[in-house]
Every structure is written in C-alpha cells, then in structure tokens.
Motif scaffolding. Sequence first.
Motif, PDB file in Angstrom:
ATOM      1  N   GLU A 271      -6.480   4.300  -0.701  1.00 52.26           N
ATOM      2  CA  GLU A 271      -6.268   2.877  -1.211  1.00 52.26           C
ATOM      3  C   GLU A 271      -7.408   2.004  -0.773  1.00 52.26           C
ATOM      4  O   GLU A 271      -8.212   2.243   0.173  1.00 52.26           O
ATOM      5  CB  GLU A 271      -4.818   2.572  -0.700  1.00 52.26           C
ATOM      6  CG  GLU A 271      -3.661   3.457  -1.284  1.00 52.26           C
ATOM      7  CD  GLU A 271      -2.198   2.657  -0.995  1.00 52.26           C
ATOM      8  OE1 GLU A 271      -1.641   2.243  -1.992  1.00 52.26           O
ATOM      9  OE2 GLU A 271      -2.022   2.682  -0.082  1.00 52.26           O
ATOM     10  N   ASP A 272      -7.288   0.885  -1.117  1.00 52.81           N
ATOM     11  CA  ASP A 272      -8.225  -0.246  -0.794  1.00 52.81           C
ATOM     12  C   ASP A 272      -8.299  -0.494   0.644  1.00 52.81           C
ATOM     13  O   ASP A 272      -7.248  -1.015   1.090  1.00 52.81           O
ATOM     14  CB  ASP A 272      -7.661  -1.316  -1.708  1.00 52.81           C
ATOM     15  CG  ASP A 272      -8.919  -2.590  -1.578  1.00 52.81           C
ATOM     16  OD1 ASP A 272      -9.953  -2.624  -0.676  1.00 52.81           O
ATOM     17  OD2 ASP A 272      -8.589  -3.665  -2.008  1.00 52.81           O
ATOM     18  N   THR A 273      -9.331  -0.401   1.202  1.00 54.30           N
ATOM     19  CA  THR A 273      -9.529  -0.414   2.634  1.00 54.30           C
ATOM     20  C   THR A 273      -9.725  -1.770   3.016  1.00 54.30           C
ATOM     21  O   THR A 273      -9.268  -2.285   4.318  1.00 54.30           O
ATOM     22  CB  THR A 273     -10.818   0.266   3.366  1.00 54.30           C
ATOM     23  OG1 THR A 273     -11.927  -0.131   2.459  1.00 54.30           O
ATOM     24  CG2 THR A 273     -10.440   2.000   3.222  1.00 54.30           C
ATOM     25  N   ASP A 274      -9.672  -2.602   2.171  1.00 51.92           N
ATOM     26  CA  ASP A 274      -9.885  -4.162   2.475  1.00 51.92           C
ATOM     27  C   ASP A 274      -8.433  -4.643   2.738  1.00 51.92           C
ATOM     28  O   ASP A 274      -8.282  -5.796   3.560  1.00 51.92           O
ATOM     29  CB  ASP A 274     -10.240  -5.172   1.354  1.00 51.92           C
ATOM     30  CG  ASP A 274     -11.935  -4.871   1.195  1.00 51.92           C
ATOM     31  OD1 ASP A 274     -12.476  -4.502   2.244  1.00 51.92           O
ATOM     32  OD2 ASP A 274     -12.284  -5.291   0.246  1.00 51.92           O
ATOM     33  N   LEU A 275      -7.510  -3.980   2.500  1.00 52.60           N
ATOM     34  CA  LEU A 275      -5.937  -4.306   2.848  1.00 52.60           C
ATOM     35  C   LEU A 275      -5.816  -4.207   4.235  1.00 52.60           C
ATOM     36  O   LEU A 275      -4.638  -4.610   4.907  1.00 52.60           O
ATOM     37  CB  LEU A 275      -4.975  -3.327   2.126  1.00 52.60           C
ATOM     38  CG  LEU A 275      -4.875  -3.374   0.548  1.00 52.60           C
ATOM     39  CD1 LEU A 275      -3.973  -2.476   0.179  1.00 52.60           C
ATOM     40  CD2 LEU A 275      -4.471  -4.788   0.254  1.00 52.60           C
TER      41      LEU A 275
ATOM     42  N   ARG B 107      -7.128   0.698   8.504  1.00 48.34           N
ATOM     43  CA  ARG B 107      -8.286   0.888   7.760  1.00 48.34           C
ATOM     44  C   ARG B 107      -8.576   2.451   7.190  1.00 48.34           C
ATOM     45  O   ARG B 107      -8.623   3.039   6.307  1.00 48.34           O
ATOM     46  CB  ARG B 107      -9.644   0.349   8.050  1.00 48.34           C
ATOM     47  CG  ARG B 107     -10.656   0.289   6.798  1.00 48.34           C
ATOM     48  CD  ARG B 107     -12.033  -0.392   7.328  1.00 48.34           C
ATOM     49  NE  ARG B 107     -12.020  -1.517   8.050  1.00 48.34           N
ATOM     50  CZ  ARG B 107     -11.768  -2.810   7.818  1.00 48.34           C
ATOM     51  NH1 ARG B 107     -11.582  -2.985   6.510  1.00 48.34           N
ATOM     52  NH2 ARG B 107     -11.372  -3.715   8.555  1.00 48.34           N
TER      53      ARG B 107
ATOM     54  N   ALA C  63       0.817  -1.016   0.008  1.00 47.37           N
ATOM     55  CA  ALA C  63       0.042  -0.141  -0.139  1.00 47.37           C
ATOM     56  C   ALA C  63       0.913   1.312   0.148  1.00 47.37           C
ATOM     57  O   ALA C  63       0.889   1.990   0.973  1.00 47.37           O
ATOM     58  CB  ALA C  63      -0.770  -0.065   1.280  1.00 47.37           C
TER      59      ALA C  63
ATOM     60  N   GLN D 226      -8.102   4.588   3.972  1.00 47.55           N
ATOM     61  CA  GLN D 226      -9.006   5.210   3.257  1.00 47.55           C
ATOM     62  C   GLN D 226      -8.594   6.674   2.994  1.00 47.55           C
ATOM     63  O   GLN D 226      -8.864   7.240   1.869  1.00 47.55           O
ATOM     64  CB  GLN D 226     -10.144   5.168   4.295  1.00 47.55           C
ATOM     65  CG  GLN D 226     -11.219   6.368   3.836  1.00 47.55           C
ATOM     66  CD  GLN D 226     -12.141   6.306   4.823  1.00 47.55           C
ATOM     67  OE1 GLN D 226     -12.463   5.636   5.594  1.00 47.55           O
ATOM     68  NE2 GLN D 226     -12.933   7.314   4.778  1.00 47.55           N
TER      69      GLN D 226
END
Length: 233
Positions: A88-92, A80, A40, A84
């Motif tokens: 970037e992808d918060t699922d990371l 998270r 990330a 955000q």
Amino acid sequence: MLDLSKIKAISLDLDDTLWPVWPAIERAEAELLQWLVDYAPATAARYNSTEALRGVRVQLEAERPDLRHDLSALRRESIRLALQLAGEDTDLAEPAFDVFFAARQRVDLYADALPALEWLAARYPLVALSNGNADVHRVGIGTHFTAALSAREFGVAKPDPRIFHAAAVAAGVAPDAVLHVGDDPLLDVVAAVQAGMQAVWVNRGQHAWSHAVQPHLHVAELGALCALLAQQR
C-alpha cells in the motif's frame, strides 16, 4: 541519604512516573489499527492485531539502532514498513502516525501526580526528562515545567549523562544541584547518580532494589517526596 540543602531544581521522568504508560500505548495502537482498517485495508488484513503491528516495530528496532532514541521516528517508520510489505501507499504512514501520536498523549495521571507537580513547580524549576515521546503540553501539564527534554529532540537517550547535564543547564543549575525523579532503576536512578545528581526512585510496584548504586531516596508515590522536601522550605 538525600541532602535537601543541595536541591535547587528537579528533573522528572514521565512514563510510569507520572502516569502508567502501557494503557496509553495500547489505546494508541488500537486506534492506529482501526485507522488502518478504514484507510489501508490490506495492511490491516496482514497485521490484524495490535500485537502483529507491534512485531513490525520490534523488527525495525533491531534493524535500525539509529532510531532507538527516537520513538516517534521508530513508530512512524514501522508503520511505513508495514504499508510497504502490504503493497500500500507508504505516504499513509504520516497520517497514520498522527492518529497514533494523538492517542498516545491521552494519559491517565496517577492520583498523586498533579498535586505533586503543582507543589514542586511552585518551589523549584522542573525539567521533564524522558526517553519517550509524550509531549507535556499535549498531555496538559506543560505549564508546570521550565523545560522539557526528550531523547528524540536531544539526540541521545538516558542513561547517557549528556541528557542529564542538559537538564541541569535548562534549569540553570549545576548537575549536583538537581534532584532527578524517576521509576526506572537503571535509566533514571543509576544514570542520574552517575551523572552527578541526587536521585529518587519512584517504586509504585514495591519492587526490590538490585543494583550497587543506591537511590538517595525511595518513595512509593510523589506525595511522600513533597512531604520530605517541605521540611527544607
């Protein structure tokens, strides 16, 4: 004064009682940051030090008092939030937290901790009682404990008397038969006494006591506690 005849079980704090917590946290934060650099990069660029990442956690703790008893959720959601804010992808947040959590379990026990655990566990039911998110099984000391209670799992944190009473239930004894052992004057000692237990203050740093409620025993390391308890056996 400690009444040895009453002690039928022992509850033990973990962080800063059995090991120093900050070396583990700092190592975990460093591994988290390196993971963000690899997976990330925008988040790592925005929060380019462990101090910056810790600042997001502090911010979230102020905004989410409902998470204060659950340090794992607080850390995960702070990751998270950082993702955000960096776009970037918060699922990371999930795999990133897994990296942090695994590193957080790698602790360096104080020299007296393991011998004391072995001695105590052979003579008393031991219950781990912690506001932190260390897992005694992942740390490698789980076999010494009858039960492990964390604020995250129980839903309230020390100094709430309910978590102390739950430790007594887990040990199968009344609260006044439990000796609680910990380093924090308020969260461990005062809280345990107010919950109806005897309490030992583990004072590794030779700090002065500054509270009206007194510990039943004050030791610099756990071997001294074992030596005293051996007088009863």
